[in-house]
Design a protein around this motif. Structure first.
Motif, PDB file in Angstrom:
ATOM      1  N   GLY A 198      75.530  22.543  14.054  1.00  0.00           N
ATOM      2  CA  GLY A 198      76.481  21.445  14.071  1.00  0.00           C
ATOM      3  C   GLY A 198      77.377  21.465  15.288  1.00  0.00           C
ATOM      4  N   LEU A 199      76.985  22.221  16.323  1.00  0.00           N
ATOM      5  CA  LEU A 199      77.728  22.283  17.577  1.00  0.00           C
ATOM      6  C   LEU A 199      77.140  21.265  18.564  1.00  0.00           C
ATOM      7  N   PRO A 200      77.883  20.894  19.609  1.00  0.00           N
ATOM      8  CA  PRO A 200      77.362  19.919  20.579  1.00  0.00           C
ATOM      9  C   PRO A 200      76.082  20.417  21.246  1.00  0.00           C
ATOM     10  N   ALA A 201      75.004  19.647  21.130  1.00  0.00           N
ATOM     11  CA  ALA A 201      73.723  20.055  21.697  1.00  0.00           C
ATOM     12  C   ALA A 201      73.655  19.840  23.203  1.00  0.00           C
ATOM     13  N   THR A 202      74.651  19.152  23.770  1.00  0.00           N
ATOM     14  CA  THR A 202      74.651  18.936  25.219  1.00  0.00           C
ATOM     15  C   THR A 202      75.118  20.167  25.985  1.00  0.00           C
ATOM     16  N   VAL A 203      75.707  21.138  25.275  1.00  0.00           N
ATOM     17  CA  VAL A 203      76.089  22.404  25.906  1.00  0.00           C
ATOM     18  C   VAL A 203      74.854  23.296  25.921  1.00  0.00           C
ATOM     19  N   LEU A 204      74.474  23.794  27.087  1.00  0.00           N
ATOM     20  CA  LEU A 204      73.183  24.454  27.238  1.00  0.00           C
ATOM     21  C   LEU A 204      73.262  25.977  27.250  1.00  0.00           C
ATOM     22  N   THR A 205      74.410  26.544  26.866  1.00  0.00           N
ATOM     23  CA  THR A 205      74.538  28.001  26.837  1.00  0.00           C
ATOM     24  C   THR A 205      74.252  28.526  25.435  1.00  0.00           C
ATOM     25  N   ASN A 206      73.908  29.810  25.362  1.00  0.00           N
ATOM     26  CA  ASN A 206      73.581  30.455  24.098  1.00  0.00           C
ATOM     27  C   ASN A 206      74.833  30.531  23.219  1.00  0.00           C
ATOM     28  N   PRO A 207      74.766  30.050  21.957  1.00  0.00           N
ATOM     29  CA  PRO A 207      75.945  30.157  21.084  1.00  0.00           C
ATOM     30  C   PRO A 207      76.364  31.617  20.923  1.00  0.00           C
ATOM     31  N   SER A 208      77.643  31.860  21.036  1.00  0.00           N
ATOM     32  CA  SER A 208      78.147  33.224  20.890  1.00  0.00           C
ATOM     33  C   SER A 208      78.107  33.639  19.422  1.00  0.00           C
ATOM     34  N   ARG A 209      78.277  34.951  19.200  1.00  0.00           N
ATOM     35  CA  ARG A 209      78.330  35.462  17.827  1.00  0.00           C
ATOM     36  C   ARG A 209      79.472  34.792  17.058  1.00  0.00           C
ATOM     37  N   SER A 210      80.594  34.642  17.723  1.00  0.00           N
ATOM     38  CA  SER A 210      81.738  34.021  17.067  1.00  0.00           C
ATOM     39  C   SER A 210      81.439  32.568  16.694  1.00  0.00           C
ATOM     40  N   GLU A 211      80.816  31.821  17.615  1.00  0.00           N
ATOM     41  CA  GLU A 211      80.492  30.420  17.319  1.00  0.00           C
ATOM     42  C   GLU A 211      79.538  30.315  16.133  1.00  0.00           C
ATOM     43  N   ARG A 212      78.548  31.216  16.082  1.00  0.00           N
ATOM     44  CA  ARG A 212      77.606  31.189  14.968  1.00  0.00           C
ATOM     45  C   ARG A 212      78.326  31.476  13.645  1.00  0.00           C
ATOM     46  N   CYS A 213      79.165  32.496  13.645  1.00  0.00           N
ATOM     47  CA  CYS A 213      79.845  32.885  12.409  1.00  0.00           C
ATOM     48  C   CYS A 213      80.780  31.778  11.914  1.00  0.00           C
ATOM     49  N   VAL A 214      81.522  31.174  12.825  1.00  0.00           N
ATOM     50  CA  VAL A 214      82.443  30.109  12.418  1.00  0.00           C
ATOM     51  C   VAL A 214      81.672  28.937  11.843  1.00  0.00           C
ATOM     52  N   ALA A 215      80.577  28.554  12.510  1.00  0.00           N
ATOM     53  CA  ALA A 215      79.783  27.419  12.029  1.00  0.00           C
ATOM     54  C   ALA A 215      79.155  27.696  10.667  1.00  0.00           C
ATOM     55  N   LEU A 216      78.826  28.973  10.416  1.00  0.00           N
ATOM     56  CA  LEU A 216      78.198  29.338   9.151  1.00  0.00           C
ATOM     57  C   LEU A 216      79.210  29.677   8.067  1.00  0.00           C
ATOM     58  N   GLY A 217      80.503  29.634   8.418  1.00  0.00           N
ATOM     59  CA  GLY A 217      81.533  29.931   7.432  1.00  0.00           C
ATOM     60  C   GLY A 217      81.621  31.394   7.075  1.00  0.00           C
ATOM     61  N   ILE A 218      81.251  32.282   8.017  1.00  0.00           N
ATOM     62  CA  ILE A 218      81.246  33.730   7.763  1.00  0.00           C
ATOM     63  C   ILE A 218      82.437  34.358   8.484  1.00  0.00           C
ATOM     64  N   THR A 219      83.195  35.150   7.785  1.00  0.00           N
ATOM     65  CA  THR A 219      84.369  35.792   8.382  1.00  0.00           C
ATOM     66  C   THR A 219      84.161  37.271   8.634  1.00  0.00           C
ATOM     67  N   SER A 220      83.006  37.833   8.219  1.00  0.00           N
ATOM     68  CA  SER A 220      82.815  39.285   8.281  1.00  0.00           C
ATOM     69  C   SER A 220      81.799  39.704   9.342  1.00  0.00           C
ATOM     70  N   CYS A 221      81.564  38.861  10.372  1.00  0.00           N
ATOM     71  CA  CYS A 221      80.574  39.244  11.389  1.00  0.00           C
ATOM     72  C   CYS A 221      81.207  39.252  12.772  1.00  0.00           C
ATOM     73  N   THR A 222      82.427  39.784  12.844  1.00  0.00           N
ATOM     74  CA  THR A 222      83.125  39.816  14.122  1.00  0.00           C
ATOM     75  C   THR A 222      82.487  40.777  15.107  1.00  0.00           C
ATOM     76  N   THR A 223      81.762  41.768  14.601  1.00  0.00           N
ATOM     77  CA  THR A 223      81.123  42.742  15.492  1.00  0.00           C
ATOM     78  C   THR A 223      79.605  42.739  15.368  1.00  0.00           C
ATOM     79  N   THR A 224      79.060  42.043  14.405  1.00  0.00           N
ATOM     80  CA  THR A 224      77.606  41.990  14.224  1.00  0.00           C
ATOM     81  C   THR A 224      77.157  40.547  14.081  1.00  0.00           C
ATOM     82  N   GLN A 225      75.860  40.322  14.241  1.00  0.00           N
ATOM     83  CA  GLN A 225      75.296  38.988  14.051  1.00  0.00           C
ATOM     84  C   GLN A 225      75.310  38.638  12.563  1.00  0.00           C
ATOM     85  N   PRO A 226      75.196  37.346  12.223  1.00  0.00           N
ATOM     86  CA  PRO A 226      75.101  36.976  10.806  1.00  0.00           C
ATOM     87  C   PRO A 226      73.949  37.709  10.134  1.00  0.00           C
ATOM     88  N   ALA A 227      74.084  37.940   8.851  1.00  0.00           N
ATOM     89  CA  ALA A 227      73.033  38.620   8.104  1.00  0.00           C
ATOM     90  C   ALA A 227      71.792  37.747   8.026  1.00  0.00           C
TER      91      ALA A 227
END
Length: 594
Positions: free
Chosen positions: A297-326
């Protein structure tokens, strides 16, 4: 004096009768003449009215054809005029976000070139009446309001005048229409080519030979080799100045670099369009970062790799500040109100099917199976988790992007219901033993960070060959890997969709293509864009010079005609790096008749 006695005879009246009869005859003749003259004049008047109607109808038919020409069939010609300016713009490294693709100093030249295009003068016949139509252009200009931050395209305008004359016998009618044509220049989707490759693979002795037929646009930038009589019914382009063709000298044969359309034993059929050398090179995207963002649900016009933080926020996960989503299957619900797609963390198998018109996704990771059912057009979307729990989102349909952060180890539709007929249906029609995988209203793009391995048929519920207005569409994008046909895939594999494997050296491959028995053909309806064209089968030359498949698959590719000029493409499917005229929309101002 002798007198005669009186007589009883009546007076003589015969002369009066004759005169009266003659007078009556003259009067009747005059009346008949008057009536006849009036009747002839009426017939002539009616005939003239009919002739004028036919002449006007013909003139209006010419006007209607001109309108279609302006909006549809003239787009390739307009693109040919504007393409050199777009090529120079890119070569100079300009940014379309703040610089015109076509500079003001070139507008006069553009007008001259537009007026010299094929199709500006047309003629025809309608119900026995002839028409002649002329289209002329003036006042080419740029719309400065069309700049956009991503530099994806620009708008230009040009005024047009359509003059159409209809003729029926001695009767003529003239119709004039003037208006403005809006020309959209943008980065056309990659699926506008049936086959697009940066490298044709000739250095690995991969060649295009007899029995390979391509009924859509084809471009190979470099390293292209031919043998026998492959068919390119819409012609072909290469960015190179030469290609390799098999030549025969006596009993010997060799591969020679040539700048020709054919050699003595290699005679490709170019469909009357020929092979164009030195075409602008088309670059391919190297990753699937844009598709990953779209699934979150992030802007597809941005061509960089989504960061770990961006992935976690979009997925509603608060416990993956140091690791990727499960690992797992996620249906993001971004707080910004954008629609999201389906996001999968980790390798997965993906099975697509249709149930009661709904699109069904069955996603397997190890012993964990998640099922997602999407009802069109407005939902609901129902997710069944591995533990059996369900989540229902009413009035919600995902945005069409499924992304796997890993590899799709198996992608397929439902199993076949029986053996395929022999011979197979003509024109790549799907045999009835193959159930559909893509629902009639599904518009999907499936992307993986690395490989996608196809292990079964993937076909539309509504076939665009028989139903050109079909809505279902599928895209497959391998990020840093290839789209591969796996060893479990059946013989004569049927696939519908737009395929992309743009990372360096990657392409549409077949596992173990050079061993085992021939596996029939890959029946692809859609398009293919790849970095490097790999061999999908191993061929040999028969004693009569024909090419036969000895291992692997042959190509039986058909272009999805909905993809012409990128008119329809899967959601979030990337575009070329080259700007082209994609649409031309006429807007009529005045209409006059004489």
């Amino acid at each position: 004096m002798k007198q005669h006695p009186p007589t009883n005879r009546p007076p003589r009246t015969g002369g009066y009768v004759v005169v009266t009869a003659l007078v009556m005859m003259v009067v009747l003749m005059l009346l008949a003449s008057i009536i006849l003259t009036g009747s002839v004049a009426g017939v002539q008047q009616a005939g003239g009215h009919s002739g004028l109607i036919r002449a006007r109808a013909a003139a209006e038919a010419g006007q209607a054809r001109a309108a279609f020409t302006l909006s549809e069939s003239m787009v390739p010609g307009i693109d040919a005029v504007l393409n050199p300016y777009a090529t120079q713009f890119l070569q100079q490294g300009q940014n379309a976000a703040n610089t015109q693709i076509i500079p003001n100093l070139q507008f006069g030249t553009v007008i001259t070139q537009l007026n010299a295009m094929t199709g500006t003068s047309q003629s025809g016949t309608v119900n026995g009446a002839d028409f002649t139509t002329t289209i002329s252009f003036s006042n080419f200009r740029f719309d400065p309001g069309s700049y956009n931050p991503q530099g994806l395209g620009q708008q230009y305008y040009v005024d047009y005048l359509v003059t159409s004359q209809g003729q029926s016998g001695a009767f003529n009618r003239n119709v004039e229409v003037n208006g403005t044509l809006r020309i959209s220049m943008g980065r056309a989707p990659l699926n506008q080519y049936l086959l697009l490759a940066d490298d044709g693979g000739s250095q690995e002795e991969n060649f295009f030979g007899t029995g390979m037929n391509y009924d859509g646009p084809v471009q190979i930038n470099k390293n292209w080799m031919f043998a026998g009589s492959p068919v390119f019914s819409m012609g072909a382009k290469t960015a190179a100045s030469t290609v390799k063709m098999r030549t025969c000298n006596g009993r010997t044969a060799s591969w020679d670099a040539v700048a020709k359309q054919a050699t003595n034993c290699t005679t490709p059929n170019w469909g009357g369009y020929g092979l164009q050398y030195n075409a602008p090179e088309i670059q391919l995207p190297q990753n699937s970062f844009s598709q990953a963002r779209a699934s979150l649900g992030l802007p597809a016009t941005v061509l960089t790799n989504p960061s770990r933080s961006e992935r976690c926020v979009a997925l509603g996960i608060t416990s993956c500040t140091t690791t990727q989503p499960a690992a797992g299957v996620y249906l993001p619900n971004p707080a910004n109100g954008n629609k999201a797609g389906i996001y999968v963390q980790g390798n997965a198998e993906v099975r697509l099917s249709v149930q009661n018109g709904n699109q069904i996704y069955t996603i397997v990771q190890g012993n964990q199976t998640t099922t997602i059912s999407v009802a069109y057009p407005n939902g609901p979307t129902v997710v069944t988790r591995p533990d059996g729990t369900t989540e229902t989102r009413s009035n919600y349909v995902p945005n069409g992007q499924l992304f796997v952060q890993g590899s799709i180890t198996s992608l397929k539709g439902p199993a076949r219901t029986g053996a395929l007929p022999n011979p197979l249906p003509a024109n790549n029609a799907v045999p009835p033993q193959i159930p559909p995988a893509i629902a009639s209203e599904s518009q999907l793009n499936i992307a993986a960070a690395t490989d996608i391995v196809v292990q079964g048929d993937l076909t539309y519920q509504t076939n665009p060959i028989t139903t050109p207005s079909a809505n279902n569409i599928l895209g497959l994008i391998a990020g840093s890997g290839s789209v591969r046909v796996g060893t479990s895939a059946p013989n004569d594999l049927y696939m519908h969709g737009a395929l992309l494997a743009g990372a360096n050296g990657q392409g549409f491959k077949v596992d173990n293509y050079d061993s085992g028995n021939p596996r029939g053909s890959i029946h692809l309806l859609g398009s293919l864009a790849e970095s490097k064209e790999p061999p999908r089968g191993r061929a040999g030359f028969a004693s009569n010079g024909t090419v036969t498949i000895q291992n692997g698959y042959g190509d039986a590719f058909n272009f999805d005609q909905r993809f012409i000029s990128g008119a329809k493409s899967p959601p979030f499917f990337p575009g070329t790096s080259i700007f082209s005229a994609q649409t031309a929309l006429p807007s009529q101002r005045d209409w006059t008749e004489e």
